[in-house]
Motif scaffolding. Sequence first.
Motif, mmCIF file in Angstrom:
data_model
loop_
_atom_site.group_PDB
_atom_site.id
_atom_site.type_symbol
_atom_site.label_atom_id
_atom_site.label_comp_id
_atom_site.label_asym_id
_atom_site.label_seq_id
_atom_site.Cartn_x
_atom_site.Cartn_y
_atom_site.Cartn_z
ATOM 1 N N GLY A 66 91.481 18.492 7.533
ATOM 2 C CA GLY A 66 90.113 18.701 8.000
ATOM 3 C C GLY A 66 89.997 19.779 9.055
ATOM 4 O O GLY A 66 89.027 20.537 9.085
ATOM 5 N N ALA A 71 85.178 26.806 6.686
ATOM 6 C CA ALA A 71 84.337 27.562 5.754
ATOM 7 C C ALA A 71 84.843 28.977 5.558
ATOM 8 O O ALA A 71 84.380 29.682 4.654
ATOM 9 C CB ALA A 71 82.898 27.589 6.263
ATOM 10 N N TYR A 74 85.755 30.213 2.129
ATOM 11 C CA TYR A 74 84.671 30.513 1.206
ATOM 12 C C TYR A 74 84.200 31.964 1.336
ATOM 13 O O TYR A 74 83.473 32.459 0.484
ATOM 14 C CB TYR A 74 83.493 29.565 1.453
ATOM 15 N N THR A 215 86.183 15.463 4.960
ATOM 16 C CA THR A 215 87.201 16.324 4.373
ATOM 17 C C THR A 215 87.320 16.096 2.875
ATOM 18 O O THR A 215 87.515 17.045 2.098
ATOM 19 C CB THR A 215 88.558 16.080 5.058
ATOM 20 N N ASN A 218 84.748 18.043 1.095
ATOM 21 C CA ASN A 218 85.121 19.458 1.042
ATOM 22 C C ASN A 218 86.182 19.699 -0.025
ATOM 23 O O ASN A 218 86.103 20.655 -0.807
ATOM 24 C CB ASN A 218 85.634 19.896 2.419
ATOM 25 N N ALA A 221 84.706 19.676 -3.437
ATOM 26 C CA ALA A 221 84.044 20.943 -3.744
ATOM 27 C C ALA A 221 85.070 22.000 -4.158
ATOM 28 O O ALA A 221 84.825 22.791 -5.080
ATOM 29 C CB ALA A 221 83.243 21.423 -2.536
ATOM 30 N N GLY A 342 80.277 22.219 0.109
ATOM 31 C CA GLY A 342 81.675 22.346 0.514
ATOM 32 C C GLY A 342 81.812 23.103 1.821
ATOM 33 O O GLY A 342 82.589 22.702 2.705
ATOM 34 N N ALA A 343 81.058 24.195 1.978
ATOM 35 C CA ALA A 343 81.131 24.986 3.212
ATOM 36 C C ALA A 343 80.629 24.184 4.412
ATOM 37 O O ALA A 343 81.228 24.225 5.494
ATOM 38 C CB ALA A 343 80.327 26.270 3.050
ATOM 39 N N THR A 345 80.498 20.821 4.760
ATOM 40 C CA THR A 345 81.444 19.753 5.092
ATOM 41 C C THR A 345 82.720 20.323 5.709
ATOM 42 O O THR A 345 83.310 19.701 6.602
ATOM 43 C CB THR A 345 81.789 18.925 3.843
ATOM 44 N N ALA A 346 83.132 21.502 5.250
ATOM 45 C CA ALA A 346 84.318 22.139 5.845
ATOM 46 C C ALA A 346 84.075 22.459 7.314
ATOM 47 O O ALA A 346 84.937 22.222 8.174
ATOM 48 C CB ALA A 346 84.673 23.409 5.077
ATOM 49 N N SER A 349 83.973 19.172 9.403
ATOM 50 C CA SER A 349 85.321 18.649 9.600
ATOM 51 C C SER A 349 86.102 19.494 10.602
ATOM 52 O O SER A 349 86.829 18.967 11.456
ATOM 53 C CB SER A 349 86.060 18.608 8.259
#
Length: 643
Positions: A66, A71, A74, A215, A218, A221, A342-343, A345-346, A349
């Motif tokens: 995490g 992000a 990405y 995590t 993420n 994703a 995903g970005a 949550t990244a 975390s």
Amino acid sequence: MGEMGFAAAEPETAVGGGGGSVGKVLRSTVRRKQVDSENSSSSSSSGHHQLAKALSVTHLIAIGVGSTIGAGVYILVGTVAREHSGPALAISFLIAGIAAALSAFCYAELASRCPSAGSAYHYSYICVGESVAWLIGWALILEYTIGGSAVARGISPNLALLFGGENSLPIFLARQTIPGLDIVVDPCAAILVLVVTGLLCIGIKESTFAQGIITSANVCAMFFIIIVGGYLGFRSGWPGYKLSNGYIPFGVSGTLAGSATVFFAYIGFDSVASTAEEVKNPQRDLPLGIASALSICCTLYMLVSIVIVGLVPYFAMDPDTPISSAFASHGMQWAVYIITVGAVTALCSTLMGSLLPQPRILMAMARDGLLPSFFSDISKKSQVPVKSTLTTGVVSAILAFLMDVSQLAGMVSVGTLLAFTMVAICVLILRYVPPDEAPVPSSLQEFVDAVSVQYASFPPKFEILKDETLPLLDTGVTVQLPLILKQVAEGSYTLSEEKRRKVAGWTIMLTCVGVLILTSIASSVQLSGIIKFPLCGIGGALLLSGLIVLTCIDQDEARHTFGHAGGFNCPFVPLLPIGCILINVYLLINLGGGTWMRVSIWLLIGVVVYIFYGRSHSTLRNAVYVPNSHVDEIYRISREPQP
């Protein structure tokens, strides 16, 4: 410090004469603390609650993954593929992962041997000295404060995309510009920091569980990107790999440059080490947690990069939204929502990973007296340093609300790379010249004297045994580097223990000097070849000579019992730690002059704070240093009923 077998002098009173005050200051900067033992922990924890022993390997993996996968991946894949690596992006991630693994190995050994809060600060205090440890801790405070604020500021733009566009957040969350001050405030960032701070105050197990859930979202994703992207690649024939200029269009140098850039995507696994005091079985779980987290991150990075550079030619990638645009080019515009989740949550975390270690570093520094005791208080209910956590959260929230700290992001890397470098140096010190003395409270001076007299009556055998066949044993020969190298080549060298420690200590120092000379000169573009090549030769010679000497002389036998035995041992010493130092110093040198100017100001402030507060309030200011072999006996007789 003291001589073999006798009580050491106190650092504050060891120097007399006209230069006494200067001597006090100098000696106080190199005083070292003991690895937390039953004796030291029982004396230091009196009146204080302890951190909860609640973390297992699963929790540590959640913290490591995490904190590491932000992000940035990405966005990073597009920038690095376009400018450096091309289709060989996965190789760049692999090389960077191997380089990060060098630091991970060093962290794993020290975390299992010295499982206390404080991470690199704690290890530096044990192996190097108080002043260096203070600077490392001070740099880490900056890293986590700015890192957390920068991450929080990055969440609101990504969150806005889920609501339909750049300015679609509710008015109370949206960014606003204060008229006349030209300041863009970010309420969303500040609120998120405060929410995470509250979660961290509840308890380490609860906050880690929440981080694990975020995590997992993420990672899901990223699995979507890998699986669906792989399907699109097979269906379209992987157009990104069918290029006329080959798999490595920028050459090996481009791939290595890409590795240096993506190396920072691996920063975060060191957060695992900061929770060492809260791990149920640190000798087993900390190395497993660090290694597993780094392996998972490296695998995910490589798989994502393999898929994305195969979907779109590297030169056609969107540098800002490479993954979303790659899916959109294959008719999957809706995938942007999953990628944005995903970005977000990244980032969330990573925010938790940035705010988790700092309170524990503040707590460790306060325990040692270098910061006010306010920061060392642990909540009886949640068993976390609530006051340090709240202080960290409030400061980070204010910065995230008021400042665009993205331009200060380079300062985050300085703290991390300094910590990585120092951890590798600590491994060398621990293996070759581990501290042979430990501090005890001055209140035990009576027992120190008694034990010293007792040991003086029975001198160690090595003080009276002599063997004239050993060329450098008690002969008074001055040990010099060319002599050592000559004897190494002839295979006939034996050093007394005292001389072996001196040779090893000087060799470690000269190796670090060689690394600094080599990396700084090699990175300089202003120097002419006439000056550059000889200086690089000097640095390289020091580095290579140091590696040879450390490889050939024996490691200290005390390493087997130093700290908490039975944990992980870093392999390939001294090659691996020296390689780690070389990589991290090279990256430090190349961070840029502006970054170093800002960091220097912060470190200078830290020096002032240490001189006027930390040095005089240190718990070691009146400590008496005694040989390690005396410590248990001193504490044993001090606990016996006195007549």
